[in-house]
Design a protein around this motif. Structure first.
Motif, PDB file in Angstrom:
ATOM      1  N   SER A  83     -38.833  20.294 -23.042  1.00 30.40           N
ATOM      2  CA  SER A  83     -38.416  21.294 -22.045  1.00 30.40           C
ATOM      3  C   SER A  83     -37.136  22.007 -22.474  1.00 30.40           C
ATOM      4  O   SER A  83     -36.965  23.192 -22.190  1.00 30.40           O
ATOM      5  N   SER A  84     -36.248  21.300 -23.182  1.00 33.53           N
ATOM      6  CA  SER A  84     -35.031  21.973 -23.655  1.00 33.53           C
ATOM      7  C   SER A  84     -35.374  23.007 -24.725  1.00 33.53           C
ATOM      8  O   SER A  84     -34.770  24.083 -24.780  1.00 33.53           O
ATOM      9  N   VAL A  85     -36.343  22.687 -25.572  1.00 35.84           N
ATOM     10  CA  VAL A  85     -36.783  23.641 -26.590  1.00 35.84           C
ATOM     11  C   VAL A  85     -37.411  24.862 -25.917  1.00 35.84           C
ATOM     12  O   VAL A  85     -37.136  26.011 -26.303  1.00 35.84           O
ATOM     13  N   LEU A  86     -38.238  24.640 -24.914  1.00 38.19           N
ATOM     14  CA  LEU A  86     -38.845  25.759 -24.184  1.00 38.19           C
ATOM     15  C   LEU A  86     -37.781  26.591 -23.474  1.00 38.19           C
ATOM     16  O   LEU A  86     -37.838  27.824 -23.489  1.00 38.19           O
ATOM     17  N   LEU A  87     -36.824  25.924 -22.870  1.00 36.12           N
ATOM     18  CA  LEU A  87     -35.770  26.611 -22.128  1.00 36.12           C
ATOM     19  C   LEU A  87     -34.946  27.509 -23.044  1.00 36.12           C
ATOM     20  O   LEU A  87     -34.840  28.722 -22.832  1.00 36.12           O
ATOM     21  N   VAL A  88     -34.380  26.932 -24.077  1.00 37.03           N
ATOM     22  CA  VAL A  88     -33.505  27.692 -24.968  1.00 37.03           C
ATOM     23  C   VAL A  88     -34.326  28.612 -25.880  1.00 37.03           C
ATOM     24  O   VAL A  88     -33.944  29.760 -26.106  1.00 37.03           O
ATOM     25  N   GLY A  89     -35.445  28.126 -26.357  1.00 39.97           N
ATOM     26  CA  GLY A  89     -36.263  28.943 -27.250  1.00 39.97           C
ATOM     27  C   GLY A  89     -36.835  30.165 -26.570  1.00 39.97           C
ATOM     28  O   GLY A  89     -36.805  31.269 -27.128  1.00 39.97           O
ATOM     29  N   THR A  90     -37.346  29.993 -25.363  1.00 43.55           N
ATOM     30  CA  THR A  90     -37.888  31.139 -24.629  1.00 43.55           C
ATOM     31  C   THR A  90     -36.772  32.117 -24.302  1.00 43.55           C
ATOM     32  O   THR A  90     -36.937  33.334 -24.456  1.00 43.55           O
ATOM     33  N   GLY A  91     -35.634  31.586 -23.874  1.00 47.26           N
ATOM     34  CA  GLY A  91     -34.500  32.457 -23.566  1.00 47.26           C
ATOM     35  C   GLY A  91     -34.035  33.242 -24.779  1.00 47.26           C
ATOM     36  O   GLY A  91     -33.818  34.459 -24.708  1.00 47.26           O
ATOM     37  N   PHE A  92     -33.899  32.556 -25.906  1.00 42.82           N
ATOM     38  CA  PHE A  92     -33.448  33.232 -27.122  1.00 42.82           C
ATOM     39  C   PHE A  92     -34.492  34.234 -27.607  1.00 42.82           C
ATOM     40  O   PHE A  92     -34.148  35.360 -27.977  1.00 42.82           O
ATOM     41  N   GLY A  93     -35.749  33.838 -27.591  1.00 44.06           N
ATOM     42  CA  GLY A  93     -36.805  34.751 -28.027  1.00 44.06           C
ATOM     43  C   GLY A  93     -36.902  35.978 -27.136  1.00 44.06           C
ATOM     44  O   GLY A  93     -37.020  37.106 -27.629  1.00 44.06           O
ATOM     45  N   SER A  94     -36.841  35.772 -25.839  1.00 46.26           N
ATOM     46  CA  SER A  94     -36.894  36.900 -24.904  1.00 46.26           C
ATOM     47  C   SER A  94     -35.717  37.835 -25.126  1.00 46.26           C
ATOM     48  O   SER A  94     -35.875  39.062 -25.152  1.00 46.26           O
ATOM     49  N   ALA A  95     -34.537  37.255 -25.288  1.00 47.48           N
ATOM     50  CA  ALA A  95     -33.342  38.069 -25.517  1.00 47.48           C
ATOM     51  C   ALA A  95     -33.476  38.856 -26.822  1.00 47.48           C
ATOM     52  O   ALA A  95     -33.143  40.050 -26.878  1.00 47.48           O
ATOM     53  N   PHE A  96     -33.964  38.209 -27.850  1.00 48.33           N
ATOM     54  CA  PHE A  96     -34.141  38.859 -29.152  1.00 48.33           C
ATOM     55  C   PHE A  96     -35.052  40.071 -29.024  1.00 48.33           C
ATOM     56  O   PHE A  96     -34.707  41.181 -29.451  1.00 48.33           O
ATOM     57  N   TYR A  97     -36.223  39.884 -28.433  1.00 53.09           N
ATOM     58  CA  TYR A  97     -37.195  40.975 -28.363  1.00 53.09           C
ATOM     59  C   TYR A  97     -36.738  42.100 -27.440  1.00 53.09           C
ATOM     60  O   TYR A  97     -36.884  43.274 -27.775  1.00 53.09           O
ATOM     61  N   LEU A  98     -36.187  41.755 -26.289  1.00 53.24           N
ATOM     62  CA  LEU A  98     -35.764  42.813 -25.379  1.00 53.24           C
ATOM     63  C   LEU A  98     -34.545  43.557 -25.942  1.00 53.24           C
ATOM     64  O   LEU A  98     -34.470  44.790 -25.849  1.00 53.24           O
TER      65      LEU A  98
END
Length: 155
Positions: free
Chosen positions: A14-29
Motif C-alpha cells: 500500500s505504501s508503494v501504491l500510495l507514493v508511486g501513484t502520487g509520484f506518477g500522477s504528478a509526473f504525468y500531469l
C-alpha cells in the motif's frame, strides 16, 4: 506466512501504491501541462482523478490500519519518537493531499468542459495547477521522511 508478515506485505504494497501513484500522477500531469494540449490535459487529468480513487484512497486507509496492527504485534510503544514523527509527517501529507484531490477534480472538470466546448482552459485552471503542484512537494517530501523513519527507526 504468519499474520505479521502478511500485514507487513500489505503495508509495503500500500505504501508503494500510495507514493508511486502520487509520484506518477504528478509526473504525468506536470509534464502534460507543459504541452498546453487541452485534449491531452483533459485525458491525463481524468486518469489522475481515477488513479487517486482506485489506488491512493485505499492505500491511505490501509497504511494506518496495518501500521497500528504491526506496532501492536511487535511490542513497540505507540508513543516512540520515531513513530510520533511518522504520524506527524503522514498527517502533513494528508493535509496536503485533501485539497489536491479537490483541485484535481476541479481541473479535470474544467479540462473536459474546455474540450467539449472547444475553448481554452480558464485562467483559474492554471492557478489551480500551481496550487496543486505547490501542495505536492511537501506531501512527497513528508512521505520520503516516513519511509526513512520506517526503515531506520532512529530514536
Amino acid at each position: 506466512m504468519n499474520t505479521y508478515l502478511l500485514l507487513k506485505w500489505l503495508h509495503i504494497l500500500s505504501s508503494v501504491l500510495l507514493v508511486g501513484t502520487g509520484f506518477g500522477s504528478a509526473f504525468y500531469l506536470y509534464f502534460i501541462h507543459r504541452t498546453r494540449n487541452i485534449q491531452a490535459i483533459a485525458e491525463v487529468a481524468r486518469l489522475v482523478v481515477r488513479a487517486d480513487f482506485w489506488f491512493t484512497t485505499p492505500a491511505i486507509i490501509i497504511q494506518p490500519l496495518t501500521g497500528y496492527a504491526m506496532i501492536s504485534m511487535s511490542g513497540y510503544s505507540l508513543t516512540q519518537s520515531w513513530l510520533l514523527w511518522t504520524y506527524a509527517l503522514y498527517a502533513l501529507a494528508g493535509v496536503c493531499w485533501l485539497p489536491v484531490v479537490w483541485l484535481q477534480i476541479q481541473m479535470a472538470n474544467m479540462a473536459a468542459v474546455a474540450v467539449d466546448d472547444n475553448t481554452s482552459l480558464p485562467g483559474h485552471y492554471w492557478r489551480y495547477a500551481q496550487y496543486w503542484e505547490s501542495l505536492g512537494y511537501p506531501a512527497f517530501v513528508a512521505m520520503l521522511g516516513v519511509y526513512w523513519l520506517m526503515v531506520i527507526k532512529p530514536f
